[in-house]
Design an enzyme around this catalytic site. Structure first.
Site, PDB file in Angstrom:
ATOM      1  CE1 TYR A 122      -3.372   2.814   0.437  1.00  0.00           C
ATOM      2  CE2 TYR A 122      -2.302   3.307   2.537  1.00  0.00           C
ATOM      3  CZ  TYR A 122      -3.203   3.648   1.542  1.00  0.00           C
ATOM      4  OH  TYR A 122      -3.927   4.817   1.625  1.00  0.00           O
ATOM      5  CG  ASP A 158      -2.124  12.975   4.430  1.00  0.00           C
ATOM      6  OD1 ASP A 158      -2.194  13.563   3.331  1.00  0.00           O
ATOM      7  OD2 ASP A 158      -2.826  11.984   4.710  1.00  0.00           O
ATOM      8  CG  ASP A 191      -4.039   8.192  -0.364  1.00  0.00           C
ATOM      9  OD1 ASP A 191      -5.012   8.629  -1.015  1.00  0.00           O
ATOM     10  OD2 ASP A 191      -3.757   8.573   0.785  1.00  0.00           O
ATOM     11  CG  ASP A 233      -4.405  12.754  -1.373  1.00  0.00           C
ATOM     12  OD1 ASP A 233      -4.395  11.820  -0.547  1.00  0.00           O
ATOM     13  OD2 ASP A 233      -3.525  13.630  -1.409  1.00  0.00           O
ATOM     14  CG  HIS A 243      -7.753   4.931  -1.433  1.00  0.00           C
ATOM     15  ND1 HIS A 243      -7.676   6.196  -0.921  1.00  0.00           N
ATOM     16  CD2 HIS A 243      -6.738   4.236  -0.849  1.00  0.00           C
ATOM     17  CE1 HIS A 243      -6.674   6.284  -0.076  1.00  0.00           C
ATOM     18  NE2 HIS A 243      -6.071   5.099  -0.027  1.00  0.00           N
ATOM     19  CD  GLU A 285      -9.187  11.640   0.544  1.00  0.00           C
ATOM     20  OE1 GLU A 285      -9.038  12.692   1.183  1.00  0.00           O
ATOM     21  OE2 GLU A 285      -8.414  10.664   0.653  1.00  0.00           O
ATOM     22  CB  CYS A 337      -4.081  12.404   7.953  1.00  0.00           C
ATOM     23  SG  CYS A 337      -4.167  10.760   8.719  1.00  0.00           S
ATOM     24  NE  ARG A 371      -9.884   8.299   2.771  1.00  0.00           N
ATOM     25  CZ  ARG A 371      -8.690   8.655   3.240  1.00  0.00           C
ATOM     26  NH1 ARG A 371      -7.611   8.003   2.844  1.00  0.00           N
ATOM     27  NH2 ARG A 371      -8.561   9.658   4.097  1.00  0.00           N
ATOM     28  CD  GLU A 414      -9.111   6.568   7.007  1.00  0.00           C
ATOM     29  OE1 GLU A 414      -9.205   5.477   7.608  1.00  0.00           O
ATOM     30  OE2 GLU A 414      -8.085   6.918   6.393  1.00  0.00           O
ATOM     31  CG  ASN A 459      -6.040   3.257   6.948  1.00  0.00           C
ATOM     32  OD1 ASN A 459      -4.998   2.641   7.095  1.00  0.00           O
ATOM     33  ND2 ASN A 459      -6.076   4.584   6.893  1.00  0.00           N
TER      34      ASN A 459
END
Length: 371
Positions: A113, A128, A156, A158, A183, A185, A193, A232, A262, A285
């Protein structure tokens, strides 16, 4: 445009099948584009009352039953789909750079990941907070995916770094880099984050636009790509679990292959989420000290999760290890104790020294006969 036909219409093309999309319970329509933490949700999918729900995406080529049998593919995206379709949880440790990726592969992990937080910290030395760019993530992915091109890398992405065109560009560049899955989001562009407080999320429709753009881009890749799209949502801490599950149901109908909430705060909530989203696979996660309990891989599998990622496992360990080594060097004036007997050649062996020497010799080279 290739990929569009798989969302269905009154005359399906290429064998696409139209199925009814899930409809959330009716509630007053909201025109707010961004939703702030602890504000109640009043928005619904922007479909006028009385009209049928939009047709759900279905691509028969990507049906999980097509990946149940046969040897594992050399293509990382295809291999990941095979792993998702077959028994067992997919375990993907978070990596932050080439060293952590090499250590994960040495330990025997069959999926990696690429954490956005870890990549931002490693490449930029920054938190982040939407500081890293698409180029930062793609360049890191190219390096990680090259170390063992058969091992799937989930990365990731974002928010997709912009509107639909930018989301599509992100998918294309990740796929070209060798990434197996990404993913996308529903945070605002100035994201943070997922385990920090103060998050804001966009409207349902904007989130779904991102998912649709990612799916269309994947289906537009020549030759037919098995690239995995993970939807996500960070809305659980902002709008509650019910809204988070609703968003992921809609994302699944829009073509997301895997669902990722998340910050699931308990085993009971994870189980309820898995049941609500079935048969879609669910990703959890785990970050030590974060919002989600520190589930073990066995516990997560028992609760029904299909993928478990440990986003910060490598970079947090790196901070502890490097900090201790620097403090020891400062105090003692030597790196002898922190090296723990690892000489340069032993270090380079972890980085693939033997493979490079073997390749050079097979090609007729003599540069590394003695190292």
């Amino acid at each position: 445009m290739p990929g569009l036909d798989l969302f269905g219409n009154s005359n399906p093309a290429n064998g696409a099948t139209i199925v009814e999309a899930p409809q959330p319970a009716a509630s007053p329509v909201s025109s707010v584009e961004e939703t702030h933490e602890q504000q109640p949700s009043t928005e619904v999918v922007s479909v006028p009352r009385g009209l049928p729900a939009p047709a759900a995406y279905y691509n028969p080529r990507l049906d999980p039953k097509n990946f149940l049998e046969g040897p594992l593919s050399w293509n990382p995206a295809t291999r990941l789909r095979q792993m998702l379709a077959r028994p067992g949880i997919v375990i993907a440790p978070g990596i932050c750079d080439g060293i952590s990726a090499r250590c994960a592969l040495e330990a025997g992990f069959d999926c990696l990941y690429q954490s956005g937080a870890a990549t931002t910290a490693s490449r930029l030395g920054q938190p982040d907070l939407a500081i890293a760019t698409l180029n930062d993530f793609v360049q890191s992915a190219q390096m990680v995916c090259s170390l063992d091109p058969t091992v799937p890398v989930i990365a990731d992405a974002d928010t997709g770094f912009g509107g639909p065109a930018m989301v599509a560009r992100t998918v294309t560049q990740y796929a070209r880099a060798g990434v197996a899955a990404l993913h996308i989001e529903d945070q605002v562009q100035t994201k943070r984050c997922g385990h920090l407080l103060g998050k804001q999320v966009v409207s349902r429709e904007e989130f779904l636009t991102r998912i649709r753009a990612a799916v269309i881009a994947r289906d537009s890749i020549p030759g037919g790509s098995d690239f995995v799209i993970i939807g996500r949502t960070d809305s659980a801490q902002v709008l509650g679990m019910e809204e988070a599950v609703t968003r992921l149901k809609l994302a699944a109908a829009a073509g997301a292959d895997v669902c990722f909430i998340e910050g699931v705060r308990s085993a009971e909530l994870l189980t309820a989420t898995v049941e609500a989203l079935a048969p879609k696979p669910v990703l959890v996660n785990v970050i030590s000290g974060g919002l989600t309990p520190s589930f073990t891989t066995q516990e997560a599998e028992a609760l029904g999760a299909k993928i478990i990622i440990f986003s910060l496992v490598s970079c947090v360990a790196a901070v502890h290890g490097i900090r201790a080594a620097m403090q020891s060097l400062k105090k003692t004036g030597t790196d002898f104790s922190s090296a723990r007997g690892m000489d340069p050649k032993a270090f380079f062996e972890v980085m693939g020294l033997s493979d490079v020497i073997k390749l050079d010799a097979q090609a007729g080279g003599k540069a590394f006969e003695v190292v």
